[in-house]
Each structure stands twice: as structure tokens, then as C-alpha cells.
Design a protein around this motif. Structure first.
Motif, PDB file in Angstrom:
ATOM      1  N   LYS A 146      43.807 108.644 102.836  1.00 32.73           N
ATOM      2  CA  LYS A 146      43.459 109.834 103.615  1.00 32.73           C
ATOM      3  C   LYS A 146      41.950 109.901 103.837  1.00 32.73           C
ATOM      4  O   LYS A 146      41.481 110.134 104.968  1.00 32.73           O
ATOM      5  N   PRO A 191      46.880 113.672 106.292  1.00 32.67           N
ATOM      6  CA  PRO A 191      47.643 113.509 105.054  1.00 32.67           C
ATOM      7  C   PRO A 191      49.071 113.011 105.284  1.00 32.67           C
ATOM      8  O   PRO A 191      49.500 112.039 104.647  1.00 32.67           O
ATOM      9  N   ASN A 240      46.443 108.664  98.597  1.00 25.89           N
ATOM     10  CA  ASN A 240      45.423 109.710  98.630  1.00 25.89           C
ATOM     11  C   ASN A 240      44.059 109.162  99.018  1.00 25.89           C
ATOM     12  O   ASN A 240      43.284 109.834  99.715  1.00 25.89           O
ATOM     13  N   ASN A 299      42.749 116.095  99.918  1.00 24.42           N
ATOM     14  CA  ASN A 299      42.741 116.989 101.080  1.00 24.42           C
ATOM     15  C   ASN A 299      41.457 117.806 101.148  1.00 24.42           C
ATOM     16  O   ASN A 299      40.947 118.080 102.239  1.00 24.42           O
ATOM     17  N   MET A 343      48.323 120.296 105.913  1.00 24.67           N
ATOM     18  CA  MET A 343      47.473 119.458 105.082  1.00 24.67           C
ATOM     19  C   MET A 343      48.045 119.266 103.668  1.00 24.67           C
ATOM     20  O   MET A 343      48.074 118.156 103.146  1.00 24.67           O
ATOM     21  N   ASP A 344      48.470 120.349 103.037  1.00 24.47           N
ATOM     22  CA  ASP A 344      48.934 120.270 101.652  1.00 24.47           C
ATOM     23  C   ASP A 344      50.450 120.151 101.532  1.00 24.47           C
ATOM     24  O   ASP A 344      50.965 119.908 100.443  1.00 24.47           O
TER      25      ASP A 344
END
Length: 206
Positions: free
Chosen positions: A15, A163, A12, A67, A97-98
């Protein structure tokens, strides 16, 4: 100057660091999370009550959730590059993205933790095989999506590729068998040649 909290081996955090490098934003990064701690300190929890990384502070603006941070940075600094002004064009990548977090992260974690962070004698091999099969199915959906466009964001690399690109690095760099997905592999080859990817994402797996 933009301030970032997070450890560089976190997918994470990668990103955010990739987005920052793509956009050329000056920043200061503080190691946090995992062995570095800090995330349970009162000052940190006042900014991010979840006690997770990454976290950014941009002047008076505080943003957590990886994100959301990438979207914020792209919207503020990436017009014409990471951020598409046209909502329809932007949505093409934004819908991805998610997806890694909601769909891929669970089975990916089973593979990654066992293959990278757990000693061979302690691995849960059944979890690895189950995770590999699930990831293969999910990545096949990405492969189909990439059949008509070079990037998840369409014809141009944008924030929507970041991501999943960070998860893809772990997937392709682990010593595991993977299904042959030519469009996914070609996309990964393209993104992995980007200087910002090489600096922020292509770090030793730990």
C-alpha cells in the motif's frame, strides 16, 4: 529523504509503496519484518512499539499503520491526485480505506496463506473453502459499490482505492475459483494497468 521499513511481499507495505510511486516521492526502503527481522530491535521498537511493518520516517515525523501512512503521504503530497480537497469527495474513498483490514483480511488470509505460503500437502482445505466463500460475499459488496463509479473514490482514482487494490491483486492472481463480479473485475483491470501498481504491487506472490 523519506525512509520506509518493510518487505515488499507484505500487502500492507505494498500500500505504502504504491502510494509513494503514484506520488513520485524519493525514498529509501529497508527490508524489515518476516525473514528480514529488525522489527524487534530496540531502535525499531522505539519508533514503532508494535514491531510491525510498514513504518516511515519523514524528517522528524514517524508514522506506522499502513493506511495512516497512505493518508499522510496523500495529504502532504497528493493534493488534486490521491487527496481530494473536498471532504465529501474525500470521504467517498476514505470509507473504503480501513474496510479491507476490518472485514476482508481475516478470510483472505485463510485463502492466501494456504494457497501461497503453505505446501499443498499441508493445506487446510476447509479453511480455504470457507475463506473463499466469505471473500466472495465481501467482494460482492465492492462490486455493487462500483456499479455507478469506476473507482471506490468515485470518478477518479485516489487513495481510497489503494488498500483494497493490494488485496485484490492477491485475490485475482491466486489459482482459485472466483465468483463473476463484473464491476470488481473492471475496476481491477483499470488499477492494474497503472505503472505505479505494476511496480509496487504486481510482484510474485510469496
Amino acid at each position: 529523504m523519506l525512509k520506509i521499513w518493510g518487505r515488499t511481499n507484505s500487502v500492507n507495505v505494498k500500500k505504502v509503496m504504491w502510494a509513494v510511486e503514484e506520488l513520485g516521492i524519493p525514498y529509501e526502503r529497508t527490508d524489515a519484518g518476516g525473514a528480514f527481522g529488525l522489527v524487534n530491535d530496540d531502535a525499531y521498537r522505539a519508533m514503532n512499539p508494535n514491531g510491525l511493518v510498514p513504518l516511515i520516517k519523514d524528517g522528524d515525523v514517524v508514522v506506522w499503520e499502513s493506511n495512516a501512512i497512505v493518508r499522510y503521504l496523500a495529504a502532504k503530497h497528493g493534493a488534486g491526485t490521491l487527496w481530494a480537497d473536498d471532504p465529501a469527495e474525500r470521504a467517498m474513498g476514505d470509507k473504503w480505506m480501513d474496510w479491507p483490514t476490518s472485514s476482508l483480511a481475516g478470510p483472505f488470509r485463510d485463502v492466501f496463506w494456504n494457497m501461497v505460503r503453505i505446501a499443498p500437502q499441508n493445506r487446510d482445505n476447509a479453511a480455504v473453502e470457507h475463506g473463499k466463500a466469505a471473500c466472495g460475499t465481501l467482494f460482492s459488496r465492492v462490486d455493487r459499490a462500483l456499479a455507478d463509479h469506476p473507482y471506490l473514490s468515485g470518478d477518479t482514482f485516489r487513495m481510497g482505492d489503494i488498500p483494497l487494490g493490494c488485496f485484490a491483486y492477491g485475490w485475482f492472481e491466486m489459482s482459485i475459483e472466483r465468483p463473476n463480479l463484473p464491476h470488481l473485475s473492471a475496476w481491477y483491470d483499470r488499477i492494474s494497468k497503472r505503472p505505479a501498481f505494476q511496480k509496487a504491487v504486481a510482484l510474485p506472490l510469496t
